[in-house]
Design a protein around this motif. Structure first.
Motif, PDB file in Angstrom:
ATOM      1  N   THR A 118       0.816  -1.209   0.000  1.00  0.00           N
ATOM      2  CA  THR A 118       0.000   0.000   0.000  1.00  0.00           C
ATOM      3  C   THR A 118       0.852   1.261   0.000  1.00  0.00           C
ATOM      4  N   LEU A 119       0.269   2.326  -0.494  1.00  0.00           N
ATOM      5  CA  LEU A 119       0.935   3.621  -0.495  1.00  0.00           C
ATOM      6  C   LEU A 119       0.660   4.348   0.820  1.00  0.00           C
ATOM      7  N   SER A 120       1.562   5.211   1.206  1.00  0.00           N
ATOM      8  CA  SER A 120       1.372   6.048   2.383  1.00  0.00           C
ATOM      9  C   SER A 120       0.330   7.109   2.048  1.00  0.00           C
ATOM     10  N   ARG A 121      -0.665   7.276   2.925  1.00  0.00           N
ATOM     11  CA  ARG A 121      -1.658   8.326   2.703  1.00  0.00           C
ATOM     12  C   ARG A 121      -2.440   8.625   3.967  1.00  0.00           C
ATOM     13  N   VAL A 122      -3.041   9.796   3.972  1.00  0.00           N
ATOM     14  CA  VAL A 122      -3.907  10.213   5.075  1.00  0.00           C
ATOM     15  C   VAL A 122      -5.308  10.355   4.511  1.00  0.00           C
ATOM     16  N   ARG A 123      -6.271   9.767   5.192  1.00  0.00           N
ATOM     17  CA  ARG A 123      -7.651   9.871   4.742  1.00  0.00           C
ATOM     18  C   ARG A 123      -8.546  10.252   5.903  1.00  0.00           C
ATOM     19  N   ALA A 124      -9.661  10.854   5.587  1.00  0.00           N
ATOM     20  CA  ALA A 124     -10.652  11.231   6.590  1.00  0.00           C
ATOM     21  C   ALA A 124     -11.859  10.324   6.402  1.00  0.00           C
ATOM     22  N   ILE A 125     -12.337   9.763   7.500  1.00  0.00           N
ATOM     23  CA  ILE A 125     -13.492   8.870   7.447  1.00  0.00           C
ATOM     24  C   ILE A 125     -14.630   9.520   8.229  1.00  0.00           C
ATOM     25  N   MET A 126     -15.694   9.889   7.531  1.00  0.00           N
ATOM     26  CA  MET A 126     -16.844  10.477   8.201  1.00  0.00           C
ATOM     27  C   MET A 126     -17.630   9.339   8.840  1.00  0.00           C
ATOM     28  N   MET A 130     -19.366  13.154  -4.204  1.00  0.00           N
ATOM     29  CA  MET A 130     -18.849  11.844  -3.799  1.00  0.00           C
ATOM     30  C   MET A 130     -19.286  10.787  -4.814  1.00  0.00           C
ATOM     31  N   ALA A 131     -18.499   9.728  -4.926  1.00  0.00           N
ATOM     32  CA  ALA A 131     -18.802   8.632  -5.843  1.00  0.00           C
ATOM     33  C   ALA A 131     -18.530   7.313  -5.143  1.00  0.00           C
ATOM     34  N   VAL A 132     -19.232   6.278  -5.560  1.00  0.00           N
ATOM     35  CA  VAL A 132     -19.013   4.947  -5.004  1.00  0.00           C
ATOM     36  C   VAL A 132     -17.633   4.472  -5.418  1.00  0.00           C
ATOM     37  N   ARG A 133     -16.816   4.093  -4.422  1.00  0.00           N
ATOM     38  CA  ARG A 133     -15.481   3.569  -4.690  1.00  0.00           C
ATOM     39  C   ARG A 133     -15.447   2.067  -4.474  1.00  0.00           C
ATOM     40  N   SER A 134     -16.214   1.588  -3.497  1.00  0.00           N
ATOM     41  CA  SER A 134     -16.231   0.158  -3.209  1.00  0.00           C
ATOM     42  C   SER A 134     -17.574  -0.189  -2.579  1.00  0.00           C
ATOM     43  N   LEU A 135     -17.834  -1.454  -2.489  1.00  0.00           N
ATOM     44  CA  LEU A 135     -19.057  -1.929  -1.854  1.00  0.00           C
ATOM     45  C   LEU A 135     -18.678  -2.822  -0.686  1.00  0.00           C
ATOM     46  N   LEU A 173     -11.962  12.009   1.540  1.00  0.00           N
ATOM     47  CA  LEU A 173     -12.996  11.895   2.572  1.00  0.00           C
ATOM     48  C   LEU A 173     -13.837  10.688   2.197  1.00  0.00           C
ATOM     49  N   GLU A 174     -13.969   9.757   3.129  1.00  0.00           N
ATOM     50  CA  GLU A 174     -14.710   8.523   2.873  1.00  0.00           C
ATOM     51  C   GLU A 174     -15.844   8.402   3.880  1.00  0.00           C
ATOM     52  N   LEU A 175     -16.893   7.694   3.487  1.00  0.00           N
ATOM     53  CA  LEU A 175     -17.982   7.394   4.409  1.00  0.00           C
ATOM     54  C   LEU A 175     -18.722   6.171   3.904  1.00  0.00           C
ATOM     55  N   MET A 176     -19.526   5.603   4.758  1.00  0.00           N
ATOM     56  CA  MET A 176     -20.376   4.484   4.371  1.00  0.00           C
ATOM     57  C   MET A 176     -21.820   4.965   4.432  1.00  0.00           C
ATOM     58  N   VAL A 177     -22.613   4.486   3.488  1.00  0.00           N
ATOM     59  CA  VAL A 177     -24.032   4.814   3.465  1.00  0.00           C
ATOM     60  C   VAL A 177     -24.792   3.521   3.137  1.00  0.00           C
ATOM     61  N   TRP A 178     -25.920   3.329   3.793  1.00  0.00           N
ATOM     62  CA  TRP A 178     -26.723   2.134   3.541  1.00  0.00           C
ATOM     63  C   TRP A 178     -27.245   2.170   2.107  1.00  0.00           C
ATOM     64  N   SER A 179     -27.183   1.044   1.411  1.00  0.00           N
ATOM     65  CA  SER A 179     -27.595   0.983   0.010  1.00  0.00           C
ATOM     66  C   SER A 179     -29.080   1.284  -0.171  1.00  0.00           C
ATOM     67  N   PHE A 180     -29.894   1.043   0.840  1.00  0.00           N
ATOM     68  CA  PHE A 180     -31.331   1.328   0.733  1.00  0.00           C
ATOM     69  C   PHE A 180     -31.659   2.804   0.961  1.00  0.00           C
ATOM     70  N   ASN A 181     -30.703   3.581   1.458  1.00  0.00           N
ATOM     71  CA  ASN A 181     -30.937   4.984   1.780  1.00  0.00           C
ATOM     72  C   ASN A 181     -30.666   5.843   0.531  1.00  0.00           C
ATOM     73  N   LYS A 182     -31.610   5.792  -0.387  1.00  0.00           N
ATOM     74  CA  LYS A 182     -31.434   6.453  -1.685  1.00  0.00           C
ATOM     75  C   LYS A 182     -31.309   7.969  -1.539  1.00  0.00           C
ATOM     76  N   SER A 183     -32.030   8.586  -0.610  1.00  0.00           N
ATOM     77  CA  SER A 183     -31.929  10.046  -0.464  1.00  0.00           C
ATOM     78  C   SER A 183     -30.538  10.437   0.041  1.00  0.00           C
TER      79      SER A 183
END
Length: 126
Positions: free
Chosen positions: A53-61, A115-120, A95-105
């Motif tokens: 992995t590469l060295s990096r700093v990320r923010a997780i909401m 923001m864009a989906v990066r992974s599931l 900046l990363e976060l998780m959102v429930w797939s059913f929470n369309k709004s």
């Protein structure tokens, strides 16, 4: 038992102030007339990097919440952008976060903020 294990238990004042004092946390509140209408909690995470992995700093909401009666007033957007700006000032590359797939709004809200989906995250109940 941690708060995460007891999701129906509100955050206590002591725990809240401890999180505010943590240099790895960004705690923001939207307040009007002495009442908290919304809050955002973002955790800074660093990765020293290695052969894979590469060295990096990320923010997780971890949390972004606005009282139902205050939704639609731009509070969530303001908290999201303020968290983003503070994370960038602290050296975060993303900046990363998780959102429930059913929470369309919520998904539309985050997508409208760039923001864009990066992974599931996949799950199997055991």
């Amino acid at each position: 038992m941690s708060r995460s294990a007891k999701t129906n238990v509100p955050l206590g004042e002591d725990e809240f102030f401890k999180m505010c004092d943590d240099p790895h946390e960004i705690m923001l509140c939207a307040v009007r007339d002495g009442k908290i209408l919304g809050l955002a909690r973002t955790v800074m995470r660093g990765n020293a990097g290695n052969a894979v992995t590469l060295s990096r700093v990320r923010a997780i909401m971890e949390e972004l919440a606005v009282l139902p009666q205050a939704q639609g007033m731009g509070i969530g957007t303001a908290l999201l952008y303020a968290s983003e700006a503070e994370a960038k000032c602290r050296g975060a590359e993303s900046l990363e976060l998780m959102v429930w797939s059913f929470n369309k709004s919520a998904m539309r809200f985050y997508e409208s903020a760039g923001m864009a989906v990066r992974s599931l995250v996949m799950e199997k109940k055991l």
